[in-house]
Motif scaffolding. Structure first.
Motif, PDB file in Angstrom:
ATOM      1  N   ILE A 102      40.060  32.059  66.148  1.00 41.55           N
ATOM      2  CA  ILE A 102      41.276  31.442  66.682  1.00 41.55           C
ATOM      3  C   ILE A 102      42.505  32.210  66.186  1.00 41.55           C
ATOM      4  O   ILE A 102      43.404  32.546  66.952  1.00 41.55           O
ATOM      5  CB  ILE A 102      41.353  29.962  66.283  1.00 41.55           C
ATOM      6  CG1 ILE A 102      40.229  29.172  66.988  1.00 41.55           C
ATOM      7  CG2 ILE A 102      42.718  29.359  66.641  1.00 41.55           C
ATOM      8  CD1 ILE A 102      40.031  27.764  66.452  1.00 41.55           C
ATOM      9  N   GLY A 103      42.538  32.481  64.879  1.00 40.60           N
ATOM     10  CA  GLY A 103      43.497  33.416  64.323  1.00 40.60           C
ATOM     11  C   GLY A 103      44.921  32.949  64.102  1.00 40.60           C
ATOM     12  O   GLY A 103      45.756  33.724  63.629  1.00 40.60           O
ATOM     13  N   THR A 104      45.229  31.702  64.404  1.00 33.97           N
ATOM     14  CA  THR A 104      46.596  31.216  64.185  1.00 33.97           C
ATOM     15  C   THR A 104      46.804  30.884  62.708  1.00 33.97           C
ATOM     16  O   THR A 104      45.843  30.729  61.942  1.00 33.97           O
ATOM     17  CB  THR A 104      46.864  29.952  65.014  1.00 33.97           C
ATOM     18  OG1 THR A 104      45.972  28.911  64.575  1.00 33.97           O
ATOM     19  CG2 THR A 104      46.648  30.211  66.502  1.00 33.97           C
ATOM     20  N   ASP A 105      48.071  30.744  62.316  1.00 35.29           N
ATOM     21  CA  ASP A 105      48.368  30.369  60.938  1.00 35.29           C
ATOM     22  C   ASP A 105      47.773  29.004  60.607  1.00 35.29           C
ATOM     23  O   ASP A 105      47.245  28.790  59.502  1.00 35.29           O
ATOM     24  CB  ASP A 105      49.887  30.325  60.712  1.00 35.29           C
ATOM     25  CG  ASP A 105      50.507  31.714  60.709  1.00 35.29           C
ATOM     26  OD1 ASP A 105      49.748  32.696  60.600  1.00 35.29           O
ATOM     27  OD2 ASP A 105      51.748  31.803  60.819  1.00 35.29           O
ATOM     28  N   ALA A 106      47.854  28.072  61.562  1.00 36.54           N
ATOM     29  CA  ALA A 106      47.319  26.728  61.338  1.00 36.54           C
ATOM     30  C   ALA A 106      45.809  26.767  61.144  1.00 36.54           C
ATOM     31  O   ALA A 106      45.250  26.033  60.319  1.00 36.54           O
ATOM     32  CB  ALA A 106      47.676  25.812  62.512  1.00 36.54           C
ATOM     33  N   ALA A 107      45.143  27.644  61.903  1.00 41.36           N
ATOM     34  CA  ALA A 107      43.689  27.779  61.765  1.00 41.36           C
ATOM     35  C   ALA A 107      43.332  28.427  60.435  1.00 41.36           C
ATOM     36  O   ALA A 107      42.450  27.946  59.706  1.00 41.36           O
ATOM     37  CB  ALA A 107      43.134  28.593  62.925  1.00 41.36           C
ATOM     38  N   THR A 108      44.031  29.502  60.096  1.00 42.58           N
ATOM     39  CA  THR A 108      43.744  30.216  58.846  1.00 42.58           C
ATOM     40  C   THR A 108      43.924  29.313  57.627  1.00 42.58           C
ATOM     41  O   THR A 108      43.170  29.402  56.646  1.00 42.58           O
ATOM     42  CB  THR A 108      44.655  31.447  58.730  1.00 42.58           C
ATOM     43  OG1 THR A 108      44.426  32.305  59.854  1.00 42.58           O
ATOM     44  CG2 THR A 108      44.385  32.219  57.449  1.00 42.58           C
TER      45      THR A 108
END
Length: 370
Positions: free
Chosen positions: A219-225
């Motif tokens: 997914i790679g988003t900040d929220a996912a990370t």
């Protein structure tokens, strides 16, 4: 509390089991040393563990030659080799079993993983393993597949103690507890003494982080990370909240009054796969009384060296754990698909290990006949 990390873990109510067994461990006295020095009070096995054990060294050669001389086929040979190890380990743990009134001193052996989707054959195999090992402190491992649930109930109904394995989701764990209750109720109706029936529910931990972290990275988003490494411990804490809820029910109270033992949660798959994480996180973040943590020796040694045992790290953390899962869904993680994937991979992994075991022992039988 003592300064010994493993003693502290034990004193906090966590039973330390070793997730490994081999003829070499038994013959060299290594397992006896772990019981004496590392607070190990039980052992779990699986097809992968036996496949690894039998592919190394010469510890099984003599018994294999004897079986070959008797004309035993590969299936019968595997049954003899594995049940001999489990029986001897059970004898080694007999004092622990007696001292803990049957709660610990347990050795688990798994039904043939190729039967994971067949309830009736799983029950028959469980009964055969129970009779073959012939020790009161053995646990028969049955996977918590949909087909495994009725097999768990039927096996318990025969008075056989069970280790329910390959549990990944809290939803499936709730179904496992229901299967346990039903099995005890049937066992009572069948005239069995409930005091003699024990069970653990093996809730897998590290594989949840491995699968979800992979999806979060995609997914790679900040929220996912930001959610990397959060899922497995949260999932286990939600499982413990379910344990507390269901074992406070009127249905359970009636069984307890009849002498039944609670089915303890067991944290399995506690070896850390990602080197970015603390190698003891699935030990010191899952400390709570009346549970089991089964560890590979590498994790056991790490916990003994530098685990931070600070008391209960699970009770009351269900709401925070639920928040983690709510966030996982928001960023796009399909939780149901994660657990289905993990269950299917778990069954496939053990089937593959069983095939490797068949190939190894076939080769050893042929060598013994030369």
């Amino acid at each position: 509390m003592s300064n010994d990390k493993l003693a502290q873990l034990s004193e906090a109510g966590v039973s330390i089991w070793l997730d490994d067994l081999s003829r070499e461990r038994l013959n060299t006295g290594n397992l006896a040393e772990l019981i004496r020095d590392k607070h190990v009070v039980g052992v779990t096995t699986n097809p992968t563990i036996f496949a690894n054990a039998m592919s190394k060294g010469e510890a099984y050669d003599e018994q294999t030659r004897e079986l070959a001389a008797r004309g035993a086929d590969v299936e019968a040979t595997i049954r003899e080799l594995t049940t001999t190890d489990v029986r001897n380990a059970a004898d080694l743990f007999r004092d622990v079993y007696t001292a803990t009134n049957g709660v610990d001193g347990r050795v688990s052996i798994e039904v043939d993983p190729r039967l994971a989707k067949d309830s009736d054959k799983t029950v028959a195999e469980a009964q055969d393993l129970w009779k073959t090992v012939d020790r009161p402190n053995v646990l028969i491992k049955i996977p918590a597949t949909e087909e495994g649930l009725p097999a768990i109930t039927k096996t318990l109904a025969e008075g056989i103690s069970v280790n329910v394995t390959l549990i990944f989701s809290v939803e499936r764990y709730r179904a496992v507890i229901e299967a346990y209750f039903a099995g005890l109720e049937q066992a009572k109706a069948n005239g069995h003494d409930l005091k003699g029936i024990h069970s653990v529910a093996s809730f897998f931990v590290s594989r949840v982080d491995t699968e979800i972290d992979k999806r979060l990275d995609a997914i790679g988003t900040d929220a996912a990370t930001a959610l990397r490494g959060e899922a497995a411990i949260a999932n286990a804490r939600l499982a413990y909240a379910a344990f507390e809820e269901l074992f406070a029910s009127d249905r359970w109270k009636a069984l307890a009054e009849a002498g039944a033992n609670p089915q303890r949660p067991l944290w399995a798959s506690t070896g850390v796969k990602d080197p970015q994480y603390s190698d003891t996180r699935y030990v010191d973040q899952l400390v709570v009384k009346d549970t089991v943590n089964t560890m590979p020796e590498k994790t056991l040694d790490a916990a003994g060296d530098h685990a931070e045992i600070t008391g209960d790290t699970v009770t009351g953390k269900g709401p925070d754990a639920q928040v983690v899962f709510d966030k996982l869904r928001v960023v796009g993680i399909d939780i149901d698909d994660v657990f289905l994937t993990l269950e299917n991979e778990g069954v496939e992994k053990f089937e593959k290990s069983w095939t490797e075991l068949l190939e190894t022992v076939t080769g050893q039988l042929e060598k013994a006949k030369d």
